[in-house]
Motif scaffolding. Sequence first.
Motif, PDB file in Angstrom:
ATOM      1  N   ALA A 281      43.193  37.924  44.827  1.00 28.59           N
ATOM      2  CA  ALA A 281      44.631  37.666  44.936  1.00 28.59           C
ATOM      3  C   ALA A 281      45.156  36.617  43.968  1.00 28.59           C
ATOM      4  O   ALA A 281      46.348  36.627  43.645  1.00 28.59           O
ATOM      5  CB  ALA A 281      44.967  37.240  46.375  1.00 28.59           C
ATOM      6  N   LEU A 282      44.308  35.741  43.489  1.00 25.80           N
ATOM      7  CA  LEU A 282      44.802  34.613  42.699  1.00 25.80           C
ATOM      8  C   LEU A 282      45.587  35.065  41.468  1.00 25.80           C
ATOM      9  O   LEU A 282      46.540  34.416  41.048  1.00 25.80           O
ATOM     10  CB  LEU A 282      43.610  33.756  42.288  1.00 25.80           C
ATOM     11  N   HIS A 283      45.184  36.195  40.897  1.00 25.37           N
ATOM     12  CA  HIS A 283      45.802  36.652  39.651  1.00 25.37           C
ATOM     13  C   HIS A 283      47.287  36.970  39.804  1.00 25.37           C
ATOM     14  O   HIS A 283      48.017  36.957  38.824  1.00 25.37           O
ATOM     15  CB  HIS A 283      45.055  37.857  39.084  1.00 25.37           C
ATOM     16  N   TYR A 284      47.729  37.223  41.036  1.00 24.49           N
ATOM     17  CA  TYR A 284      49.159  37.483  41.191  1.00 24.49           C
ATOM     18  C   TYR A 284      49.970  36.211  40.951  1.00 24.49           C
ATOM     19  O   TYR A 284      51.145  36.269  40.621  1.00 24.49           O
ATOM     20  CB  TYR A 284      49.455  38.043  42.589  1.00 24.49           C
ATOM     21  N   SER A 285      49.356  35.060  41.139  1.00 21.06           N
ATOM     22  CA  SER A 285      50.099  33.804  40.975  1.00 21.06           C
ATOM     23  C   SER A 285      50.318  33.460  39.505  1.00 21.06           C
ATOM     24  O   SER A 285      51.145  32.612  39.185  1.00 21.06           O
ATOM     25  CB  SER A 285      49.362  32.650  41.656  1.00 21.06           C
ATOM     26  N   ALA A 506      49.077  48.772  40.057  1.00 20.02           N
ATOM     27  CA  ALA A 506      49.709  47.513  40.414  1.00 20.02           C
ATOM     28  C   ALA A 506      49.788  46.597  39.211  1.00 20.02           C
ATOM     29  O   ALA A 506      48.834  46.494  38.458  1.00 20.02           O
ATOM     30  CB  ALA A 506      48.908  46.845  41.517  1.00 20.02           C
ATOM     31  N   PRO A 507      50.921  45.954  39.047  1.00 22.41           N
ATOM     32  CA  PRO A 507      50.995  44.956  37.978  1.00 22.41           C
ATOM     33  C   PRO A 507      50.178  43.735  38.383  1.00 22.41           C
ATOM     34  O   PRO A 507      50.230  43.299  39.531  1.00 22.41           O
ATOM     35  CB  PRO A 507      52.473  44.592  37.909  1.00 22.41           C
ATOM     36  N   GLU A 508      49.420  43.235  37.450  1.00 23.08           N
ATOM     37  CA  GLU A 508      48.640  42.020  37.681  1.00 23.08           C
ATOM     38  C   GLU A 508      48.870  41.107  36.489  1.00 23.08           C
ATOM     39  O   GLU A 508      49.463  41.514  35.500  1.00 23.08           O
ATOM     40  CB  GLU A 508      47.148  42.347  37.803  1.00 23.08           C
ATOM     41  N   TYR A 509      48.364  39.898  36.581  1.00 25.06           N
ATOM     42  CA  TYR A 509      48.528  38.934  35.492  1.00 25.06           C
ATOM     43  C   TYR A 509      47.177  38.367  35.093  1.00 25.06           C
ATOM     44  O   TYR A 509      46.336  38.064  35.962  1.00 25.06           O
ATOM     45  CB  TYR A 509      49.480  37.810  35.930  1.00 25.06           C
ATOM     46  N   VAL A 510      46.996  38.232  33.789  1.00 30.49           N
ATOM     47  CA  VAL A 510      45.761  37.633  33.284  1.00 30.49           C
ATOM     48  C   VAL A 510      45.689  36.184  33.771  1.00 30.49           C
ATOM     49  O   VAL A 510      46.697  35.468  33.771  1.00 30.49           O
ATOM     50  CB  VAL A 510      45.749  37.645  31.737  1.00 30.49           C
TER      51      VAL A 510
END
Length: 594
Positions: A281-285, A506-510
């Motif tokens: 979950a951390l990558h969503y932040s 789902a969109p995620e963030y590096v």
Amino acid sequence: MANDGPLDKPSNVTEPRKLQKRKREAPSTSHLSANKSARTGTPNAYARRTPPPAPIHDDEPDMSRRSPPKQLKRPGAGARVTREQREAADALRRQREEQQRQDVATRQAQVGNSELVAEHYNAVPERGREWRKTDSQIKGLRSLNNWIKSTLIQKFSRPDGPLPPNGLTVLDMACGKGGDLGKWEKAPVVPALYVGCDIAEVSVSQAKERYAEGLRKSNGRYRRQQQMQAEFYVQDTFAQSLGEIPIVNQVGFNPHAGPGSRVIQGGMMTGGFDVVSMMFALHYSFESETLARGMLSNVAGALKKGGRFIGVMPNSDVISAMVKKLLQAEGSGRTPAAQSNGATPRVDGASGGKEEGEADDDDWDPEKPSESHGETAEDDWDPEKPSEPLPPPATNGAPHAPGGEAEEPDDWDPEKPSEPVPPTHTAAPPPAANDDTTLTHPDTSTLPPADLTTTPQAPLEWGNTIYTIRFPRTQPLPSKPLPPDGIFRPPYGWKYHYSLEEAVNAPEYVVPWEGFRALAEDYGLELLYRKGFREVLEDEVGDRELGQLAERMGVVGRGRGEGRGLEVGGRAVLVSEVEMEAAGFYHAFCFYKV
Ligand SMILES: C[S@@+](CC[C@H](N)C(=O)[O-])C[C@H]1O[C@@H](n2cnc3c(N)ncnc32)[C@H](O)[C@@H]1O
């Protein structure tokens, strides 16, 4: 915040090919004081099983360079799926993924991000344990992911010193449907209190139900010495302060944890949670610095001194290496054929996954019946994919643990919000310029030579038959091009789509690792452990208890010869090759609070 109160309190074939066992790194402790090392070493009871985890030195080379991903070899059985079938299946899947992406974008334009997340989870169907064990395309991956989460819990949840008088306390900052409840109930020290938070209301209700069901079952079937009290809250754990939750305050929360003198002045000497967990979950932040800091101020604020922050998330070294490789190949008019972990770049309109000619090496058998474990433990993975039947992908078929003896619930849940949460929080500190990410890269020299030509307008894309990573060329505001050197700077807002069989796009963030690690240090969090999923398997399966757990969970067999050709520590690996490739995208970490 929907503040839900506590639930009922309990009364108290072919010749197997070996994966070479990687040599362990010599522990490096020079950047930690002797006291710190002692404080953060693995507790004695665990140390009987494996050596204490080595604190990682500041200038230790990145993990991929230390231990490059192993090239897993395919077993040599004949192909049973033609290349055409595979391409047709892949084309169907891509079509479906594209439709989902468009739906998400349309919906996002209509409602806010938070609503979108809620909608997404409200739509997740409940499919049940049997489906996960028999019909799931990714059951090997589920088992591996669950085992890795269990491994982190087993290794790092026990406090160094004496047990706190009121028992161990755990805060799960993205508990989802409660998939980790069973793992915590089997921890070396069963927590007295587990607090689960998640932004998705439906997931939280399912977690509560799962907990209640677990209590009913355990009261009837087992007589545990201690049972875990659990509370669940619908909470945005990046954008809202966890200090809003009464039980979190009761255990102890420092609203001033963070950069500057407040780390020391505001640091709580007593109180706070023993463990904070953030699985998948951390990558969503990392959508923005504000959210990333909000997340970390919650982690640091909730942890007691010496407490552990554990989690798993996508590994930016893998992402950086692939982005660099693909962009550089584009510059030279070529595309690399495959990544060192086996992932394959995709060209617009081309079939993803295996290269031509590989079908002959693939022994996937669509008619092979899946074996059920026949576990009795509660089931908790719930795919979020709507009921649309999947085309037959060339994947898995990996047998599971023989004898139906798995005891662990299969509960890794790749649920993902359709869009991350908007930065609406008030609790996090104001954003500060922080773009000095120094990202190191895995050794990509093992990548095969480039042999295809890409279309620069198409998204940058790679993956295999079960997962796809897709980077839009136009990155979100502030608009920026993808970095040809693979260095994501500033470290926030680098968006990509991740899709996995049986999970939505789902969109995620590096999460650029070194940037994240530096930021975590600002919040008093020091790195204890970081390993890629393959490395976790290779390094930890040799431990007696973790090895037995891996057997019960269907990750490895009891000995050689049960699997599909891969072996680790003298055991057959029961996770298929494409699933291992997908797992190679992730890494596990543990920090401790100074
Ligand atoms: C892939 S799931 C992982 C769930 C669970 N940790 C597991 O391992 O099975 C990601 C979870 O993160 C949650 N999440 C995403 N953004 C969040 C936020 N801002 N606050 C709390 N939870 C969030 C999602 O609702 C989802 O349950």
